[in-house]
Design a protein around this motif. Structure first.
Motif, PDB file in Angstrom:
ATOM      1  N   SER A 450       0.089  -1.735 -30.988  1.00  0.00           N
ATOM      2  CA  SER A 450      -0.521  -1.493 -32.290  1.00  0.00           C
ATOM      3  C   SER A 450      -0.103  -0.136 -32.850  1.00  0.00           C
ATOM      4  O   SER A 450       0.031   0.846 -32.115  1.00  0.00           O
ATOM      5  CB  SER A 450      -2.041  -1.553 -32.166  1.00  0.00           C
ATOM      6  N   GLU A 451       0.106  -0.095 -34.173  1.00  0.00           N
ATOM      7  CA  GLU A 451       0.445   1.170 -34.832  1.00  0.00           C
ATOM      8  C   GLU A 451      -0.649   2.210 -34.640  1.00  0.00           C
ATOM      9  O   GLU A 451      -0.397   3.413 -34.719  1.00  0.00           O
ATOM     10  CB  GLU A 451       0.677   0.932 -36.332  1.00  0.00           C
ATOM     11  N   ALA A 454       0.024   4.984 -32.068  1.00  0.00           N
ATOM     12  CA  ALA A 454       1.291   5.712 -32.220  1.00  0.00           C
ATOM     13  C   ALA A 454       1.147   7.233 -32.254  1.00  0.00           C
ATOM     14  O   ALA A 454       2.144   7.952 -32.133  1.00  0.00           O
ATOM     15  CB  ALA A 454       2.005   5.244 -33.484  1.00  0.00           C
ATOM     16  N   ARG A 527       4.049   9.191 -35.093  1.00  0.00           N
ATOM     17  CA  ARG A 527       3.083   9.355 -36.180  1.00  0.00           C
ATOM     18  C   ARG A 527       2.726  10.832 -36.232  1.00  0.00           C
ATOM     19  O   ARG A 527       2.451  11.443 -35.201  1.00  0.00           O
ATOM     20  CB  ARG A 527       1.847   8.493 -35.954  1.00  0.00           C
TER      21      ARG A 527
END
Length: 694
Positions: A450-451, A454, A527
């Motif tokens: 899942s982002e 990140a 990120r």
């Protein structure tokens, strides 16, 4: 016909049973089949100097058992220390969970195992390493295993990376060293290529991995779990263990010297504390939150490399853990205990944490390999204290003797007057709940992450800025030391420093300067990290208790020591709930000023100051003069000062302080009330005068 028995006094003061004709006694040495052994000193031979005979069944059984009395050690957490105790629920949380062990006033038997992670069973207690903190609750509804560490986060986000982590941190495959340490090529090569490890690395390079005692470290469940109440309502939860004595740690030089002084320091400390009635105690706290909170955070609450700051969700204390009984047999209990995160009870459930999901299989599978049977749950230390029954039969080392034909279900045997066996119980049995999100997370089956997982640096930055100046210096110095041990892989230190630039620019510069390398370009972040407000809960120094309770004071004496002065120091330490330990140059102790001989608890050469929390020098002029020629005495004082501990000294001991290079500060006092106050803490302001830190 069975022989009548009579009771006779045993050699241990108890009673043994002996037949009237003396043929059977509980004191008799026998084989495993109960056959009395007439000679346990000599093998059966053909003549006095002839070959040993194969028919010697006593020899064969004894050697056979000896050859197989070791079991495979744990791949990780091999070196451990265990103890029995109890958990007592002190708060009503029935609104959150239906688990019986959390009913206020409920007392549940427990077994706890503490461990290092990287080293083998024969390694030492005090390396820089994460510590395991595993608790087995023998509840009325079955066993619950809360398997965690003394750090609230982990290196990886997905269990598929666990073998790589362990392979990298263990001894290097071609040379079999270093043991119990991460300061080598393969670990840092792997870690520098895995940005998600950064947050855990900050903790690992901090003093959290140098605990002063198992009794003074926190424990964490690491993962996000779920609590479920009687109505089926669920909430996310994180579990915390808070030590009654507060947090304490050593410093790096002290930890190194502790390894030399006592390989079993933590194990001995735990055993002796329980043995003396100073029972270690922790409070169990929970952080509870819901879907709305989870969605509002800049991180994913299911990511095991993240924590929930206590400033955002305060820890609510709901119970206490007390360890009040040492094991009777180290192998049978501490070594054979088998923990598994999949062991949970109604009212507690799993979240979709991907690391947790992988551990549910791994631990169970490991026990079969290590303990040799699927029936490991029948070993006493693993067996539930409540009744348990099912149709899982046979297998190696099956100790139960099921009766009847009922070994399957459903069956109708009870309709025919036979024993049909147990039945499922929908009303009371464990039922998997949906996560507190209240919605399904199901979708296409993908090998993706899942982002929301990140961001690898925000919480690492939070941890660093929450430390004191001394703690930050320790972290930077730890990175320098560890990365300096990287040999042939020249690119690794620079790569790691490039990652650290995403955490804190000053930290990265200090590490680069300490390594003597140019500051590399900042590593790109998956990120961009965000700034989070600092949290005092993340610092050891900000959470230390200024108390002598549970701490040891080394009191150095020699011939001529003032008896009145010594008695006063010992009494004051005891009154403050500390442990006075008399140290003298000779095992027999020293002759005091009033003529009596004071027996020593430890001999100077074998009782260095690193095993104490503070030291007192109760010496006469003659005693000081003698100790000035004793290298161990000078080192005793020098190390106490260097390890930032309080030193109380009689006026006559001043020459020994001078020779050890002790400079005046708040932690160097006379033998008065000021010393007792100083002995309850460490003096980190002293450190920059003593050593160069990054």
């Amino acid at each position: 016909m069975a022989q009548p028995t009579k009771k006779t006094p045993g050699s241990n003061g108890g009673e043994t049973h002996q037949t009237v004709d003396g043929r059977a006694s509980a004191e008799m040495l026998t084989t495993n089949q109960g056959i009395a052994v007439s000679d346990n000193q000599n093998s059966l031979r053909s003549g006095a100097r002839g070959p040993t005979l194969l028919e010697d069944f006593v020899l064969r059984e004894k050697i056979f058992h000896f050859d197989h009395e070791r079991i495979p050690e744990r791949i990780v957490h091999a070196r451990g220390s265990g103890a029995h105790g109890y958990f007592e629920a002190t708060a009503d949380i029935s609104d959150l969970t239906k688990a019986a062990l959390f009913r206020k006033g409920e007392r549940t038997e427990t077994f706890v195992r503490f461990s290092t992670v990287a080293g083998g069973a024969g390694s030492v207690d005090t390396p820089r390493d994460v510590r395991g903190f595993a608790v087995k609750f023998y509840t009325t509804e079955g066993n619950w295993d809360l398997v965690g560490n003394n750090i609230p986060v982990f290196f990886i986000q997905d269990a598929i990376k666990f073998p790589d982590l362990v392979h990298a941190v263990k001894m290097e495959a071609d040379r079999g060293y270093p043991q119990a340490g991460s300061a080598h090529d393969t670990f840092w090569d792997w870690a520098s290529l895995m940005p998600e490890t950064t947050h855990m690395l900050m903790w690992a390079m901090s003093d959290r991995t140098l605990p002063r005692s198992l009794r003074t470290m926190e424990g964490f469940g690491i993962h996000t779990f779920v609590l479920v109440n009687e109505a089926g309502e669920s909430h996310f939860v994180k579990f915390h263990w808070k030590p009654k004595l507060g947090l304490q740690s050593t410093i790096w030089d002290e930890a190194l010297k502790l390894q030399a002084a006592d390989n079993d320091y933590h194990r001995r400390d735990l055993f002796e504390a329980i043995d003396s009635g100073n029972f270690p105690e922790w409070e169990l706290g929970i952080q509870v939150f819901d879907k709305a909170f989870a969605e509002a955070q800049p991180y994913d609450v299911l990511d095991p490399t993240k924590l929930i700051p206590e400033d955002d969700v305060p820890v609510r204390i709901i119970g206490r853990l007390v360890l009040d009984r040492n094991v009777d047999n180290f192998f049978a209990e501490t070594e054979q205990v088998a923990f598994c995160p999949a062991n949970i009870v109604p009212g507690i459930d799993f979240s979709n944490d991907p690391l947790l999901q992988g551990r549910l299989f791994s631990y169970l599978d490991t026990q079969k390999s290590r303990l040799g049977t699927a029936n490991f749950h029948q070993i006493p230390v693993n067996a539930p204290r409540c009744p348990f029954q099912n149709f899982q039969r046979d297998g190696q080392m099956q100790m139960m003797v099921p009766k009847g034909r009922g070994n399957y279900e459903p069956n109708s045997l009870t309709d025919h007057g036979e024993e049909g066996g147990p039945r499922e119980t929908p009303a009371k049995g464990f039922a998997t709940t949906t996560e507190p999100t209240g919605e399904s997370e199901e979708g296409d089956k993908l090998r993706v992450r899942s982002e929301t997982f990140a961001d690898h640096y925000s919480q690492a930055r939070l941890f660093f800025i929450s430390q004191t100046e001394s703690e930050q210096a320790h972290i930077a110095s730890s990175f320098v030391f560890e990365l300096s041990k990287v040999g042939l892989l020249d690119q690794v230190p620079g790569r790691m420093v490039a990652n650290l630039r995403n955490v804190d620019e000053d930290l990265a510069k200090r590490v680069a300067e300490g390594l003597g390398i140019p500051l590399p370009k900042k590593a790109p972040a998956a990120r961009a990290p965000v700034d989070m407000p600092q949290s005092d809960a993340l610092s050891i120094h900000k959470n230390m208790h200024d108390t002598l309770e549970g701490r040891a004071v080394g009191i150095l004496i020699a011939d001529g020591t003032d008896a009145t002065e010594l008695d006063a120091v010992v009494a004051a330490v005891k009154k403050a709930k500390g442990k006075p330990v008399i140290v003298a140059p000779k095992v027999g102790g020293a002759k005091l000023s009033d003529g009596r001989v004071c027996k020593a608890d430890g001999q100077l050469a074998g009782s260095p100051s690193q095993i104490f929390d503070a030291v007192a020098l109760v010496l006469s002029e003659a005693g000081t003069a003698a100790l000035l020629k004793e290298g161990a005495a000078v080192q005793f004082v020098m190390d106490a000062f260097g390890h930032l501990k309080a030193i109380g000294a009689s006026s006559a001991a001043r020459p020994l302080l001078d020779k050890a290079g002790v400079e005046p500060d708040d932690g160097v006092t006379g033998l008065d009330a000021k010393f007792l106050k100083a002995a309850s803490r460490r003096f980190y302001a002293r450190e920059p005068k003593l050593r160069t830190l990054a």
